[in-house]
Structures are given as structure tokens and as C-alpha cells.
Design a protein around this motif. Structure first.
Motif, PDB file in Angstrom:
ATOM      1  N   ILE A  41     -24.539 -47.718 -61.574  1.00  0.00           N
ATOM      2  CA  ILE A  41     -25.648 -48.174 -60.733  1.00  0.00           C
ATOM      3  C   ILE A  41     -25.518 -47.626 -59.318  1.00  0.00           C
ATOM      4  O   ILE A  41     -26.497 -47.192 -58.709  1.00  0.00           O
ATOM      5  N   GLU A  42     -24.297 -47.637 -58.789  1.00  0.00           N
ATOM      6  CA  GLU A  42     -24.080 -47.131 -57.432  1.00  0.00           C
ATOM      7  C   GLU A  42     -24.414 -45.644 -57.338  1.00  0.00           C
ATOM      8  O   GLU A  42     -25.028 -45.184 -56.372  1.00  0.00           O
ATOM      9  N   VAL A  43     -24.034 -44.880 -58.366  1.00  0.00           N
ATOM     10  CA  VAL A  43     -24.365 -43.451 -58.391  1.00  0.00           C
ATOM     11  C   VAL A  43     -25.879 -43.264 -58.418  1.00  0.00           C
ATOM     12  O   VAL A  43     -26.436 -42.427 -57.691  1.00  0.00           O
ATOM     13  N   GLU A  44     -26.568 -44.038 -59.250  1.00  0.00           N
ATOM     14  CA  GLU A  44     -28.031 -43.934 -59.323  1.00  0.00           C
ATOM     15  C   GLU A  44     -28.680 -44.276 -57.989  1.00  0.00           C
ATOM     16  O   GLU A  44     -29.663 -43.635 -57.587  1.00  0.00           O
ATOM     17  N   GLN A  45     -28.132 -45.271 -57.284  1.00  0.00           N
ATOM     18  CA  GLN A  45     -28.675 -45.651 -55.986  1.00  0.00           C
ATOM     19  C   GLN A  45     -28.477 -44.535 -54.960  1.00  0.00           C
ATOM     20  O   GLN A  45     -29.364 -44.272 -54.138  1.00  0.00           O
TER      21      GLN A  45
END
Length: 345
Positions: free
Chosen positions: A44-48
Motif C-alpha cells: 500500500i505504501e508503494v502504491e501511495q
């Protein structure tokens, strides 16, 4: 007076310089945070981060970038990614090379030195032990370039175009970060993350204390009068520079007025009032308006000719498609979302 091709090149120097700094800050944050997260949280952090940088469409064909190694390779040294640090550093160097008669020799030396030190990576995967060293080197080089710009360059039209590019790119990144924050699937706005990614954490602490309030942070990043990275401060400086080059480039009166309207809406609290009801649509509209201003400036600096030879210029990472082939004259089909013509008169 300034040649249109010089104004265009220096405008993009400012944008790419600011883009390099923003990407390095995101990578530095990811290097310190992702390693401590579970695999699903790390994804999720990478996608953000990809969403914040506007690189969704560029990253989509690559599949999952959930791994720390894949993310750093994509954002740092992937030459196929026009939003990578290596691509931005190369673009800065090439545009400064074409305008050497207008810039201080120290500016060229700093940009060329950064390019030569960074070029060795290319498509080679960066060893993890060298990551922090490389990020620190790039960040210090960007600060050195900024120092030469501020202290060694004449306050002429060339300087103003660089400043315009930096302020527009900075405001687009900041609003993009806020949009990503409001669409975080984890359901909470990480105020500290926003402040770190905009280098505003210490400024916020000194002004508001050490307990970041999400709504207060959003207001501060949008309209903080004492914060150089707030959208309001960026628009004020961009509007002033656009007014300064008005006699040189009358085609920029439109984007100057548009930037002034956005600045007035922030200054008078109109955007803040609208966000009390529907924050995400208001921020998305503001982000669109800022990219429209950027597109109009790019088109106004070098107006379309009758039968130009055009090449694609990456306006903002992400958004529309990336196409390095020829394109028709005039603004892109979807202004401010992806490509904008860079025309050699």
C-alpha cells in the motif's frame, strides 16, 4: 529579451530540478519506512508513493512494485521511466547545456557533475548499501544547484523561467500528495508523512507544536504564509515571476491570471471552506487547475508553428500515456495530463 527555446529549456530545468528533489525525498522516506512494514502494508505504501508522484500509468505495465528493490530501481535509475531520478538529472543537464550562454558556469558545473556521478547507475541495480549514500549525494547536489541559482544567477528572464518551473512543479506535487492522502485505502491521513515528504516537519513543529493534526497539516501545506513549500507561497512567487516576464512573453498573461485566481481562492479561504464539505473533489480540481496552468505556460513559451517538428516533453509523471514519437502541433488533447509539446522553432 530571451529566445523562446531558451525560455522553454529553463522552464523545464526548474520543473525537473524540483521533480528530482521530490522523488529523492520519497525514496528516502520509503527506505526508512517500508522495511518496518508487513508485506501488505508495504504494498500500500508503494502504491501511495507511485500515486503521489503521478506515475500510475508508467508503472502499470510493470505489474507489482511491492518489493523494496523493484521500487528503488523504478524510481531511481530506470531510464525507461521518464519520472525517475536518472531521467530528470539527464534532462536538467541537457537543457542547461543548450543554454550555457545564459547561466553561470558554476551552475553548469554542478549539474554536469551530478549527471556524471549518477550516470554510472543506468539500468544497473543499485546495491542496498549504497542507497542512502546515493540519495544524500543527489539531494546535496540539488541544494548546491539551488544555491548557485539563488546567489549566482542574474535576475533576468532566464532566472524567472526557472523559478516559474520550480514553483509550479512544487505546487503540483504538494496537491498530488494531499489527493493521495485522502484516497489512502488505510482510511487515515498520515499527517507526519505529508510533512516529511514536503520537508515541512520542522517548520510545522515550530509553528503549531509537536502533535500534527491532519486537517491543520492540510491547511498549512495549502495556505501556510510562512512555509515556502505551501501552495499559496508557490503561487505567489510564480505569479510574480509570470508578471515579470509578461513584457517578454505576452502569451503568458492567461496562465498568470489563472495562477492569480487560484492564489486568491487560497488566500481568501474559499478552497478551505469548500473542503469542509467535500475535500477530495476540491483537491482534485485544484490539482487539475495547476496542471492546466503548467500546460498553458509550456504552450505559451513556444507557441505552435505552421508545420513544426515536435517531440514529446513529459509534463508530469503519470496521467496520460508516454509517447516519444512525433505529435501534432498545438496543445495535447488533454492539457495538463501527461504530454505537452516541446517545439524547436
Amino acid at each position: 529579451m530571451i529566445l523562446a527555446r531558451h525560455a522553454d529549456a529553463l522552464f523545464w530545468v526548474g520543473r525537473y530540478l524540483e521533480r528530482t528533489e521530490a522523488t529523492v525525498r520519497c525514496l528516502d522516506y520509503a527506505a526508512n519506512s517500508i522495511i518496518h512494514l508487513r508485506s501488505d502494508e508495504a504494498r500500500i505504501e508503494v502504491e501511495q508513493l507511485i500515486k503521489t508522484l503521478g506515475l500510475e500509468s508508467v508503472a502499470a505495465p510493470l505489474g507489482s512494485l511491492g518489493g523494496r528493490r523493484q521500487l528503488f530501481a523504478f524510481l531511481l535509475s530506470d531510464t525507461a521511466n521518464p519520472g525517475s531520478v536518472l531521467s530528470a538529472v539527464t534532462a536538467i543537464r541537457e537543457r542547461l547545456r543548450s543554454t550555457r550562454e545564459r547561466i553561470p558556469i558554476e551552475l553548469w558545473e554542478e549539474a554536469n557533475g551530478l549527471y556524471l556521478r549518477f550516470r554510472e547507475f543506468g539500468d544497473i541495480e543499485l546495491p542496498p548499501e549504497r542507497l542512502h549514500e546515493t540519495l544524500l549525494m543527489v539531494r546535496r547536489a540539488c541544494l548546491a544547484i539551488s544555491g548557485v541559482l539563488n546567489e549566482g544567477m542574474r535576475r533576468d528572464e532566464g532566472y524567472e523561467f526557472i523559478l516559474i518551473g520550480r514553483m509550479i512543479e512544487r505546487s503540483v506535487f504538494t496537491v498530488g500528495l494531499l489527493v493521495a492522502g485522502y484516497t489512502d485505502p488505510r482510511g487515515a491521513i498520515d499527517a507526519t508523512r505529508m510533512l516529511r515528504l514536503t520537508s515541512s516537519l520542522q517548520a510545522y513543529h515550530r509553528r503549531h507544536g509537536h502533535a500534527p493534526d491532519p486537517e491543520g497539516v492540510v491547511r498549512y501545506l495549502l495556505a501556510g504564509t510562512d512555509l515556502p513549500r505551501s501552495v499559496l507561497s508557490c503561487l505567489l512567487r510564480a505569479e510574480e515571476s509570470l508578471r515579470g516576464v509578461g513584457s517578454v512573453a505576452g502569451a503568458l498573461d492567461g496562465p498568470r491570471r489563472r495562477a492569480g485566481l487560484l492564489r486568491a481562492r487560497l488566500e481568501l479561504g474559499e478552497i478551505e471552506e469548500a473542503m469542509a464539505q467535500e475535500p477530495l473533489p476540491v483537491l482534485s480540481e485544484l490539482h487539475w487547475d495547476l496542471t492546466e496552468v503548467a500546460s498553458e505556460i509550456a504552450a505559451g513559451v513556444v507557441p505552435p508553428l505552421g508545420f513544426p517538428t515536435a517531440s514529446s516533453e513529459y509534463l508530469r509523471p503519470g496521467g496520460a500515456r508516454w509517447d516519444a514519437g512525433p505529435m501534432p502541433a498545438g496543445p495535447s488533447a488533454e492539457p495538463g495530463r501527461g504530454l505537452s509539446p516541446e517545439i524547436d522553432p
